[in-house]
Design a protein around this motif. Structure first.
Motif, short mmCIF file in Angstrom:
data_model
loop_
_atom_site.label_atom_id
_atom_site.label_comp_id
_atom_site.label_asym_id
_atom_site.label_seq_id
_atom_site.Cartn_x
_atom_site.Cartn_y
_atom_site.Cartn_z
N GLY A 106 -0.75 3.00 -11.51
CA GLY A 106 -0.08 4.30 -11.49
C GLY A 106 -0.28 5.03 -10.18
N LEU A 107 -1.50 4.96 -9.65
CA LEU A 107 -1.77 5.57 -8.35
C LEU A 107 -0.96 4.88 -7.26
CD1 LEU A 107 -3.35 7.29 -6.29
CD2 LEU A 107 -5.20 5.60 -6.43
N MET A 108 -0.88 3.56 -7.31
CA MET A 108 -0.22 2.78 -6.26
C MET A 108 1.26 3.10 -6.15
SD MET A 108 -0.86 0.47 -3.95
CE MET A 108 -0.12 -0.86 -3.01
N SER A 109 1.94 3.21 -7.29
CA SER A 109 3.38 3.41 -7.26
C SER A 109 3.78 4.70 -6.55
CB SER A 109 3.93 3.41 -8.70
OG SER A 109 3.36 4.46 -9.46
N THR A 110 3.03 5.77 -6.79
CA THR A 110 3.33 7.05 -6.14
C THR A 110 2.75 7.10 -4.73
OG1 THR A 110 3.32 8.13 -8.29
CG2 THR A 110 3.17 9.55 -6.37
N LEU A 111 1.60 6.47 -4.54
CA LEU A 111 0.95 6.45 -3.23
C LEU A 111 1.86 5.87 -2.16
CD1 LEU A 111 -1.57 6.62 -1.34
CD2 LEU A 111 -2.23 4.37 -2.27
N LEU A 112 2.55 4.78 -2.48
CA LEU A 112 3.41 4.13 -1.49
C LEU A 112 4.52 5.06 -1.02
CD1 LEU A 112 3.73 0.52 -2.96
CD2 LEU A 112 2.18 1.35 -1.19
N THR A 113 5.15 5.75 -1.99
CA THR A 113 6.22 6.69 -1.62
C THR A 113 5.67 7.83 -0.77
OG1 THR A 113 7.44 6.15 -3.64
CG2 THR A 113 8.01 8.20 -2.52
N MET A 114 4.53 8.36 -1.15
CA MET A 114 3.92 9.46 -0.40
C MET A 114 3.58 9.03 1.03
SD MET A 114 3.65 12.09 -2.53
CE MET A 114 2.30 13.09 -1.92
N ARG A 115 3.02 7.84 1.18
CA ARG A 115 2.63 7.36 2.50
C ARG A 115 3.85 7.11 3.37
NH1 ARG A 115 -1.87 4.87 4.89
NH2 ARG A 115 -1.36 4.64 7.10
N LEU A 116 4.88 6.47 2.82
CA LEU A 116 6.09 6.22 3.59
C LEU A 116 6.77 7.52 4.00
CD1 LEU A 116 7.62 3.15 1.71
CD2 LEU A 116 6.52 3.17 3.95
N SER A 117 6.76 8.51 3.09
CA SER A 117 7.33 9.80 3.42
C SER A 117 6.56 10.45 4.57
CB SER A 117 7.32 10.71 2.19
OG SER A 117 7.79 12.01 2.50
N ALA A 118 5.22 10.37 4.53
CA ALA A 118 4.40 10.94 5.60
C ALA A 118 4.61 10.22 6.92
CB ALA A 118 2.92 10.88 5.20
N GLU A 119 5.00 8.94 6.85
CA GLU A 119 5.27 8.17 8.05
C GLU A 119 6.71 8.37 8.55
OE1 GLU A 119 3.18 6.37 9.74
OE2 GLU A 119 1.44 6.18 8.40
N GLN A 120 7.44 9.30 7.92
CA GLN A 120 8.81 9.63 8.30
C GLN A 120 9.78 8.46 8.10
OE1 GLN A 120 9.52 12.86 9.15
NE2 GLN A 120 7.33 13.17 8.74
N VAL A 121 9.50 7.63 7.10
CA VAL A 121 10.40 6.53 6.75
C VAL A 121 11.56 7.09 5.93
CG1 VAL A 121 10.60 4.35 5.49
CG2 VAL A 121 8.54 4.84 6.83
N ASP A 122 12.78 6.63 6.18
CA ASP A 122 13.95 7.19 5.49
C ASP A 122 13.98 6.75 4.04
OD1 ASP A 122 16.09 4.82 5.19
OD2 ASP A 122 15.07 4.61 7.12
N ALA A 123 14.74 7.51 3.23
CA ALA A 123 14.79 7.29 1.78
C ALA A 123 15.33 5.92 1.43
CB ALA A 123 15.64 8.38 1.12
N GLN A 124 16.26 5.38 2.23
CA GLN A 124 16.84 4.08 1.94
C GLN A 124 15.77 2.99 1.98
OE1 GLN A 124 20.45 4.02 1.43
NE2 GLN A 124 19.79 2.19 0.31
N ALA A 125 14.89 3.05 2.99
CA ALA A 125 13.82 2.06 3.10
C ALA A 125 12.80 2.23 1.97
CB ALA A 125 13.13 2.18 4.46
N ILE A 126 12.51 3.48 1.60
CA ILE A 126 11.59 3.71 0.48
C ILE A 126 12.17 3.14 -0.81
CG2 ILE A 126 10.49 5.49 -0.93
CD1 ILE A 126 10.35 7.25 1.55
N GLY A 127 13.47 3.34 -1.01
CA GLY A 127 14.12 2.78 -2.19
C GLY A 127 14.09 1.26 -2.20
N LEU A 128 14.22 0.64 -1.01
CA LEU A 128 14.17 -0.81 -0.92
C LEU A 128 12.79 -1.33 -1.34
CD1 LEU A 128 15.43 -3.52 0.01
CD2 LEU A 128 14.54 -3.04 2.30
N VAL A 129 11.74 -0.65 -0.90
CA VAL A 129 10.38 -1.06 -1.28
C VAL A 129 10.21 -0.98 -2.80
CG1 VAL A 129 7.95 -0.42 -1.11
CG2 VAL A 129 9.37 -0.42 0.94
#
Length: 420
Positions: A24-47
């Motif tokens: 449960g921590l991992m699933s949200t952690l990845l999105t939070m980290r990618l967002s902090a790294e300024q990764v776009d939403a399309q790439a986050i969705g792909l992950v």
């Protein structure tokens, strides 16, 4: 004998809680980290979509391996792989690398769920299987929500949270490693093709796919909505926990209501209400008052998480008893396809409308499902209430969930004598 069966049930449940806390921590952690790294939403969705692609592969492809090497060995191998992949996420922060890691992680997670659910199946009896499924659901969603709250005490920019997730996967092996249980001998259900299921129960299949479209985007992109709306990490953790708790609390009462009506009507009402709430979320200026956001998110989660188990119950109403297990595989595949596609489609709405575009996407999914179900009610008569199976909340994890359900007229094989 009863004490042995009880011990066999406790071990996988403890392993489930330990693993899901980190999961449960991992699933949200990845999105939070990618967002902090300024990764776009399309790439986050792909992950996020890559994880669900691996999950469905693992759910169906790993059963032979588990039967060949035994439950404990298989679980240890999958947990070790997940542990390694989790640490690699913290060492190599790149969305394309993470997509590959999540694909493998989803495959291994699917294998873990097959082990846990088949272990509980062989350690239970038809008399207690309904209570076991309810306890399983409470522990699953409770641990998933608790995992979100761990975000409050970790820094997503550090390796520490990834290490905690890896530790949870590793520690979850211990309860199983200290137990012995007979290997389950699964019966061969009547094979029903994927396309044939669309003909036999189109409402069930499309509802499960829509559930995947929605839940895949919730898991992968809802944390992004909160962060882009200016929420601090503590409140993001709270909101993600609330949406999961909503799903845990509302599934059963909604399901019991569906026992008394045409389930297509209930699913359509859920989809319509989900659309209304999503429209409110998209239209209200951010940030909303905390009490309002908490209430809306709780209801939204309850509606969204209820669609899949209702779609499975509707399919079971329409099919023969010997088709139920195969139908569970088909609906799970339909859900997983939706969960793969949803996180890839939703970023388009985010790109067009900003963070609120995610709820515009949810609204569109709900409206389309509502319209489809209204049409289906016009072209096919409802299943008579006397033929309804009793609703049971089912997580979209593996086909084993169908065998854990105490549905009448579905016979399960007795366990073999060998142990794992």
């Amino acid at each position: 004998m009863a004490a042995t069966r009880l011990q066999g049930v406790i071990s996988p449940l403890i392993s489930l809680v330990i693993f899901i806390l980190g999961h449960g921590l991992m699933s949200t952690l990845l999105t939070m980290r990618l967002s902090a790294e300024q990764v776009d939403a399309q790439a986050i969705g792909l992950v996020s979509g890559a994880y669900f692609a691996g999950l469905v592969l693992g759910s169906f492809a790993n059963a032979r391996l588990i039967i060949r090497v035994g439950h404990i060995r298989a679980y240890a191998a999958y947990a070790s792989l997940i542990c390694t992949l989790t640490i690699l996420h913290g060492l190599i922060v790149d969305p394309w690398v993470w997509a590959g890691l999540r694909l493998l992680g989803g495959f291994a997670t699917g294998g873990l769920f097959v082990v846990l659910e088949s272990w509980m199946l062989v350690s239970s009896t038809p008399a207690n299987r309904g209570k076991l499924m309810s306890l399983y659901m409470i522990l699953l969603y409770g641990a998933l929500a608790a995992g979100q709250l761990l975000l409050k005490v970790v820094d997503p920019m550090m390796l520490v949270p990834f290490a905690l997730c890896a530790m949870a996967a590793s520690l979850s092996v211990i309860p199983l490693a200290l137990s012995r249980v007979a290997m389950p001998a699964m019966i061969q259900p009547q094979k029903v093709g994927f396309l044939e299921l669309f003909r036999l129960t189109p409402a069930g299949m499309w509802s499960s796919m829509t559930s995947g479209l929605i839940l895949g985007a919730i898991y992968g992109l809802l944390p992004l909505f909160f962060t882009d709306s200016g929420y601090p990490i503590e409140r993001v953790a709270n909101m993600m926990a609330v949406v999961i708790l909503g799903g845990m609390c509302l599934q059963y009462p909604i399901g019991r209501i569906s026992d008394r009506f045409d389930r297509r009507l209930i699913i359509g009402v859920l989809a319509a209400l989900l659309s209304v709430i999503a429209l409110l979320m998209a239209a209200l200026p951010a940030p909303q008052p905390q009490w309002l956001m908490t209430g809306l998110i709780f209801l939204f989660g309850g509606l969204a998480f209820s669609i899949y188990p209702l779609s499975l119950s509707h399919a079971c109403d329409e099919l023969k008893p010997d088709q139920v297990l195969s139908a569970n595989q088909g609906l799970l595949l339909s859900y997983s396809l939706g969960a793969m596609i949803g996180p890839v489609l939703a970023p388009t709405a985010i790109h067009l409308f900003g963070p609120q575009g995610l709820f515009a996407y949810f609204c569109l999914c709900g409206v389309l499902l509502t319209l489809f179900l209204v049409w289906r009610q016009r072209v096919r008569a409802p299943v008579p209430l006397a033929e309804h199976q009793q609703f049971m909340p089912v997580p979209p994890n593996t086909p084993m969930s169908a065998e854990l359900e105490p549905r009448p007229d579905v016979e399960l094989a007795e366990p073999q004598g060998q142990t794992s």
